[in-house]
Design a protein around this motif. Sequence first.
Motif, PDB file in Angstrom:
ATOM      1  N   UNK A   1       0.866  -1.186   0.000  1.00 62.18           N
ATOM      2  CA  UNK A   1       0.000   0.000   0.000  1.00 62.18           C
ATOM      3  C   UNK A   1       0.899   1.231   0.000  1.00 62.18           C
ATOM      4  N   UNK A   2       0.832   1.995  -1.087  1.00 61.79           N
ATOM      5  CA  UNK A   2       1.701   3.159  -1.244  1.00 61.79           C
ATOM      6  C   UNK A   2       1.021   4.387  -0.667  1.00 61.79           C
ATOM      7  N   UNK A   3       1.752   5.111   0.187  1.00 58.08           N
ATOM      8  CA  UNK A   3       1.200   6.285   0.855  1.00 58.08           C
ATOM      9  C   UNK A   3       1.916   7.536   0.378  1.00 58.08           C
ATOM     10  N   UNK A   4       1.149   8.574   0.062  1.00 58.31           N
ATOM     11  CA  UNK A   4       1.761   9.829  -0.390  1.00 58.31           C
ATOM     12  C   UNK A   4       2.634  10.395   0.728  1.00 58.31           C
ATOM     13  N   UNK A   5       3.887  10.649   0.404  1.00 55.57           N
ATOM     14  CA  UNK A   5       4.806  11.251   1.361  1.00 55.57           C
ATOM     15  C   UNK A   5       5.083  10.388   2.578  1.00 55.57           C
ATOM     16  N   UNK A   6       4.932   9.083   2.425  1.00 58.03           N
ATOM     17  CA  UNK A   6       5.141   8.222   3.583  1.00 58.03           C
ATOM     18  C   UNK A   6       5.706   6.880   3.188  1.00 58.03           C
ATOM     19  N   UNK A   7       5.767   5.975   4.150  1.00 58.03           N
ATOM     20  CA  UNK A   7       6.304   4.648   3.845  1.00 58.03           C
ATOM     21  C   UNK A   7       5.318   3.839   2.999  1.00 58.03           C
ATOM     22  N   UNK A   8       5.766   2.687   2.563  1.00 55.12           N
ATOM     23  CA  UNK A   8       4.889   1.719   1.901  1.00 55.12           C
ATOM     24  C   UNK A   8       4.509   0.681   2.955  1.00 55.12           C
ATOM     25  N   UNK A   9       3.223   0.409   3.065  1.00 54.51           N
ATOM     26  CA  UNK A   9       2.773  -0.618   4.006  1.00 54.51           C
ATOM     27  C   UNK A   9       2.769  -1.965   3.290  1.00 54.51           C
ATOM     28  N   UNK A  10       3.545  -2.895   3.839  1.00 54.58           N
ATOM     29  CA  UNK A  10       3.600  -4.251   3.291  1.00 54.58           C
ATOM     30  C   UNK A  10       2.692  -5.138   4.142  1.00 54.58           C
ATOM     31  N   UNK A  11       1.752  -5.827   3.500  1.00 54.30           N
ATOM     32  CA  UNK A  11       0.832  -6.716   4.222  1.00 54.30           C
ATOM     33  C   UNK A  11       0.956  -8.139   3.687  1.00 54.30           C
ATOM     34  N   UNK A  12       0.959  -9.068   4.603  1.00 47.29           N
ATOM     35  CA  UNK A  12       0.906 -10.473   4.196  1.00 47.29           C
ATOM     36  C   UNK A  12      -0.309 -11.113   4.865  1.00 47.29           C
ATOM     37  N   UNK A  13      -1.056 -11.912   4.114  1.00 50.88           N
ATOM     38  CA  UNK A  13      -2.285 -12.520   4.636  1.00 50.88           C
ATOM     39  C   UNK A  13      -2.025 -13.791   5.426  1.00 50.88           C
ATOM     40  N   UNK A  14      -0.794 -14.275   5.382  1.00 50.64           N
ATOM     41  CA  UNK A  14      -0.503 -15.517   6.091  1.00 50.64           C
ATOM     42  C   UNK A  14      -1.396 -16.639   5.602  1.00 50.64           C
ATOM     43  N   UNK A  15      -1.917 -17.407   6.536  1.00 50.73           N
ATOM     44  CA  UNK A  15      -2.772 -18.539   6.196  1.00 50.73           C
ATOM     45  C   UNK A  15      -4.241 -18.169   6.158  1.00 50.73           C
TER      46      UNK A  15
END
Length: 302
Positions: free
Chosen positions: A62-76
């Motif tokens: 998830x790309x955020x303007x002027x911020x970090x990128x949020x990385x998400x993993x759904x796992x199982x």
Amino acid sequence: MPELPEVETVRRGLQAVLEGARIARVEARRPDLRFPFPEKFSERLTGKTITALGRRAKYLTMYLAGGPVLICHLGMSGSFRIEMSDDSEMPDNSEMLGAFYHERSKNAVHDHVVFHVVSPKGVRSRVTFNDPRRFGFMLFSEGAPDTHPMLAGLGVEPTGNALDGGLLASLLKGRKSPLKAALLDQRLIAGLGNIYVSEALWRASLSPLRESGTIAKPGKKARQQSDALAEAIRAVIADAIAAGGSSLRDYVQTDGSLGYFQHSFAVYDREGEPCSKHGCGGHIERVVQSGRSTFYCRTCQM
DNA sequence: ATTGGCGCCTGAAAGC
DNA sequence: TGCTTTCAGGCGCCAA
């Protein structure tokens, strides 16, 4: 189980609601999932505008303007649920209201993260991450997510044209491990899981027990086999994404769930059933490789 | 360097 | 019938 196609389906569903939206508030209802949430998790997300939703292998970005990128993993067992603020799911029949709230509170036990967002047109939504087993996780990447340690070592995407027989042969050359293990290795091909590995090998008529390097030897036969396997992998992934896309349309309208969908599989979880390959006549067997179930037909998969 | 196995975690299903 | 055990699996980690 969310493998690449399910994650891509989730990405598309989230994109429709989140792209361009502003994050008004984030609730993290526990300190961790598989890993602790990053420092200042909510604070760093609040007020940011989401510019894009991406995917790398089974990871959402998830790309955020002027911020970090949020990385998400759904796992199982991770899934997202989208709810509009008007709550159109609530029954107007008072007799059903009790059951509705009972069901909702039961499921809410595993609602770990809630994103409150506002679309460019001012429509408010809640996007909730639910994950009973908590194998999922969320992390920040300060730069391009491909450089994050978690993603940096990932292999080729099985979508698009990059994965062909030649590349697959170079990846498998000299490997002693069985094909099943090699295809599960995210450093070689990124995004396959236990289900689609069985499906791809069945399509390519290759045994999951076979030594990987044997389809990468010099000669015509091995080349045909690596071509067939590369094609089978790409096709099985493309078909599953297409199936997810079609079920997504219906699913979101009913209850907002964006989890994964039960596709029909040729071999996965079909132990004892006849092989559906034309003229084969064999039956699907289950074997255990590195502690995981593999399904295949010994009659047509060599 | 590769490869195999364990543990995390919960809920569903099988077993007694 | 009700309790206990097993199984499912993505992935980081450890060991051979």
